[in-house]
Design a protein around this motif. Structure first.
Motif, short mmCIF file in Angstrom:
data_model
loop_
_atom_site.label_atom_id
_atom_site.label_comp_id
_atom_site.label_asym_id
_atom_site.label_seq_id
_atom_site.Cartn_x
_atom_site.Cartn_y
_atom_site.Cartn_z
N ILE A 91 0.93 -1.29 0.11
CA ILE A 91 -0.17 -0.46 0.32
C ILE A 91 1.05 0.92 0.11
O ILE A 91 0.64 2.41 -0.68
CB ILE A 91 -1.08 0.17 1.29
CG1 ILE A 91 -2.08 -1.12 1.47
CG2 ILE A 91 -1.59 1.62 1.32
CD1 ILE A 91 -2.97 -1.46 2.35
N ALA A 92 2.18 1.14 1.00
CA ALA A 92 2.99 2.37 1.17
C ALA A 92 3.41 2.77 -0.47
O ALA A 92 3.62 3.61 -0.96
CB ALA A 92 4.05 2.15 2.07
N ALA A 93 3.59 1.36 -1.14
CA ALA A 93 4.43 2.15 -2.36
C ALA A 93 3.94 2.48 -3.67
O ALA A 93 4.37 2.77 -4.07
CB ALA A 93 5.24 0.64 -3.13
N PHE A 94 2.69 2.33 -3.53
CA PHE A 94 2.05 2.74 -4.48
C PHE A 94 1.33 4.59 -3.66
O PHE A 94 1.12 4.73 -4.83
CB PHE A 94 0.50 2.16 -4.31
CG PHE A 94 -0.89 3.05 -5.40
CD1 PHE A 94 -0.88 2.78 -6.74
CD2 PHE A 94 -1.58 3.56 -4.87
CE1 PHE A 94 -1.71 3.22 -7.03
CE2 PHE A 94 -3.27 4.79 -5.03
CZ PHE A 94 -2.83 4.31 -6.72
N ALA A 95 0.97 3.83 -2.63
CA ALA A 95 0.36 5.52 -2.20
C ALA A 95 1.98 6.95 -2.56
O ALA A 95 1.65 7.97 -2.39
CB ALA A 95 0.10 5.35 -0.75
N ILE A 96 2.86 6.31 -1.96
CA ILE A 96 4.04 7.50 -2.01
C ILE A 96 4.47 8.09 -3.43
O ILE A 96 5.13 8.95 -3.80
CB ILE A 96 5.40 6.84 -1.46
CG1 ILE A 96 4.87 6.32 -0.03
CG2 ILE A 96 6.91 7.71 -1.87
CD1 ILE A 96 6.12 5.45 0.72
N ALA A 97 4.68 7.04 -4.38
CA ALA A 97 4.47 7.53 -5.60
C ALA A 97 2.99 8.19 -6.28
O ALA A 97 3.81 8.71 -7.15
CB ALA A 97 4.87 6.34 -6.33
N TYR A 98 2.43 7.67 -5.73
CA TYR A 98 0.92 8.65 -5.97
C TYR A 98 1.49 10.09 -5.52
O TYR A 98 0.58 10.78 -6.80
CB TYR A 98 -0.19 7.89 -5.31
CG TYR A 98 -1.56 8.32 -5.86
CD1 TYR A 98 -2.79 7.89 -6.88
CD2 TYR A 98 -1.59 9.52 -4.47
CE1 TYR A 98 -4.17 8.63 -6.88
CE2 TYR A 98 -3.64 9.92 -5.54
CZ TYR A 98 -3.58 9.75 -6.53
OH TYR A 98 -4.71 9.97 -7.45
N HIS A 99 1.04 10.07 -4.14
CA HIS A 99 1.32 11.64 -3.99
C HIS A 99 2.70 12.10 -4.81
O HIS A 99 2.55 13.56 -5.14
CB HIS A 99 1.28 11.17 -2.57
CG HIS A 99 0.43 10.75 -1.98
ND1 HIS A 99 -0.55 11.76 -1.66
CD2 HIS A 99 -0.12 10.01 -0.89
CE1 HIS A 99 -1.63 11.32 -1.05
NE2 HIS A 99 -1.13 10.23 -1.04
N LEU A 100 3.88 11.80 -4.48
CA LEU A 100 5.32 12.24 -5.50
C LEU A 100 4.51 12.14 -6.93
O LEU A 100 5.34 13.74 -7.18
CB LEU A 100 6.12 11.91 -5.41
CG LEU A 100 7.76 12.07 -5.71
CD1 LEU A 100 8.05 12.87 -5.46
CD2 LEU A 100 8.79 10.96 -5.56
N ALA A 101 4.25 11.62 -7.63
CA ALA A 101 3.70 11.99 -8.80
C ALA A 101 2.55 13.21 -8.79
O ALA A 101 3.09 14.33 -10.38
CB ALA A 101 3.24 10.56 -9.59
N ASN A 102 1.62 13.63 -7.93
CA ASN A 102 0.79 14.63 -7.71
C ASN A 102 1.22 15.55 -8.19
O ASN A 102 1.10 16.99 -9.05
CB ASN A 102 -0.32 14.06 -6.73
CG ASN A 102 -1.74 14.04 -7.32
OD1 ASN A 102 -2.11 13.92 -8.43
ND2 ASN A 102 -2.95 13.49 -6.00
#
Length: 444
Positions: free
Chosen positions: A95-106
């Protein structure tokens, strides 16, 4: 107290503000906080599966017999009860791998969904590559190792989340992507545009695992990271060594590494041997002796790792809505010594204001526990039990010494004092942000 709070405000607040505004640290904090709801749910099922008693205590009758029904139910259905835990806390790094990349990409105005999914797949490739196993009936089973899908793989998840986004961003900035005509719908364009960065990312992380495997077939990226982090504490078994282990456990948690998992291969044999030695002494009518390794247990007596219960109690009286709500949802897990909701939810991870009392409070508890034990004020542990036993019950059942209840009450008060100035500064920060947010909200 005012001077301490002023020092924290002047010296640590700028650092916290910088980390909060710096896009990579901000993405890490937001990504890890995304996991909070999953952690809270997992804590509920962990508590249900681990009643605060042992079969031996229930057999004694009296007060402990009231837990017999719970114990029998949990023993009979433990694997089933823990399914939600395994699919939440057991998958927290995914979950963290997805969420961290999601927020950084945002923050980069990139396609957050595609980038997050890319990070998730890359993490699975790095941390849990599938393998084929030949079974006794000659059928083939495809399986993955789940060791690093939970908290032990969190540091790897952070690295994958950050680096995968930067690799994708580099590819886009250098036009290493498949360009589609403007007439193609944006979501299709994003899909084709992600193909080349995805392939390059796979070469980096999958290739990294292959290269590591050439030197040691038993190692992967996360296991290599774990091995490197555990190297400094190898062979240490003394009071200074135990304090170093305690510090590293606490520090590793602050930077997203499951500290206990890092040291467990080294500390578990020592801990088991210490309990066994004391149990034999007690059985022979002798007094158990203090073992330095027990100090690693002391840092988790009051609320889990870092002894965060005092902080949670302070949050119940917070002025900011965020901390007050956080205190309410974290109090039950803290009583049962489950600290992940606090570490990930406050958050303590990458938060310099809360990292200091987290480490300081844990070390202070370890030192006072050592002093109290060597002065004969506490009976050293000699009953080896595991599970999420609540405060008071946990230490009592390891020693059958009621004085631990007094010790934990005193420590709780001391830790309230340790946490208070840092809590107040952080609470005021959040309160100021909430008021600023209310002012900026459009009036309908």
């Amino acid at each position: 107290m005012d001077k301490i709070m002023k020092f924290i405000q002047e010296k640590l607040t700028p650092i916290a503000n910088f980390l909060g505004q710096q896009r990579h640290f901000s993405a890490m904090q937001k990504g890890i906080m995304t996991t909070l709801s999953f952690i809270l749910v997992s804590a509920i099922f962990m508590i249900i599966a681990n009643p605060p008693v042992t079969p031996e205590l229930v057999e004694q009758g009296g007060f402990w017999s009231i837990f017999s029904g719970w114990l029998n139910f949990a023993t009979a259905h433990k694997e089933t009860i823990l399914i939600p835990f395994n699919m939440t806390m057991g998958m927290i790094s995914v979950i963290a791998a997805f969420a961290i990349a999601y927020h950084l990409a945002n923050s980069y105005k990139m396609s957050a969904l595609n980038t997050g999914l890319t990070s998730l797949i890359l993490f699975l490739i790095a941390a849990a590559p599938s393998n084929y196993y030949q079974l006794a009936d000659e059928t083939t089973l495809t399986a993955i190792d789940t060791t690093y899908l939970g908290a032990p793989g969190l540091f790897t998840a952070i690295l994958v989340g950050l680096f995968s986004v930067e690799i994708t961003r580099f590819c886009q900035s250098k036009n290493l992507t498949i360009k589609m005509p403007d007439s193609i719908p944006p979501f299709l364009s994003d899909i084709f545009g992600a193909l080349v960065p995805l392939l390059i990312n796979i070469f980096v992380f999958f290739g990294g695992n292959l290269i590591i495997g050439l030197f040691d077939s038993n190692l992967t990226i996360p296991s290599l990271i774990e091995k490197i982090l555990s190297a400094p504490i190898s062979g240490i078994n003394s009071v200074p060594g135990a304090l170093l282990i305690c510090f590293l456990i606490l520090f590793f948690w602050c930077v997203g590494v499951h500290g206990m998992m890092v040291v467990m291969p080294l500390t578990t044999p020592i801990t088991i041997a210490a309990f066994a030695e004391n149990a034999e002494l007690f059985a022979n009518g002798q007094d158990p002796i203090f073992q330095p390794i027990f100090m690693t247990i002391a840092i988790a007596l009051l609320g889990g790792t870092g002894n965060t219960l005092s902080f949670v109690l302070l949050c119940l009286k917070a002025e900011s809505k965020q901390l007050k709500a956080f205190g309410k949802v974290s109090i039950v897990p803290s009583i049962f010594r489950v600290s992940e909701p606090v570490i990930f939810g406050a958050p303590i991870i990458f938060n310099p204001i809360l990292m200091i009392p987290f480490i300081l409070g844990g070390l202070l508890t370890a030192v006072l526990f050592w002093l109290a034990s060597t002065m004969g004020l506490l009976t050293p542990f000699y009953i080896l039990i595991t599970g999420t036993f609540p405060i008071f019950v946990n230490s009592f059942t390891k020693s059958l010494d009621y004085r631990y209840i007094i010790f934990e009450i005193v420590m709780g008060v001391i830790l309230l004092i340790v946490w208070y100035p840092f809590f107040k500064v952080y609470d005021r920060q959040l309160l100021a942000k909430e008021k600023e947010s209310e002012i900026q909200e459009p009036v309908e």
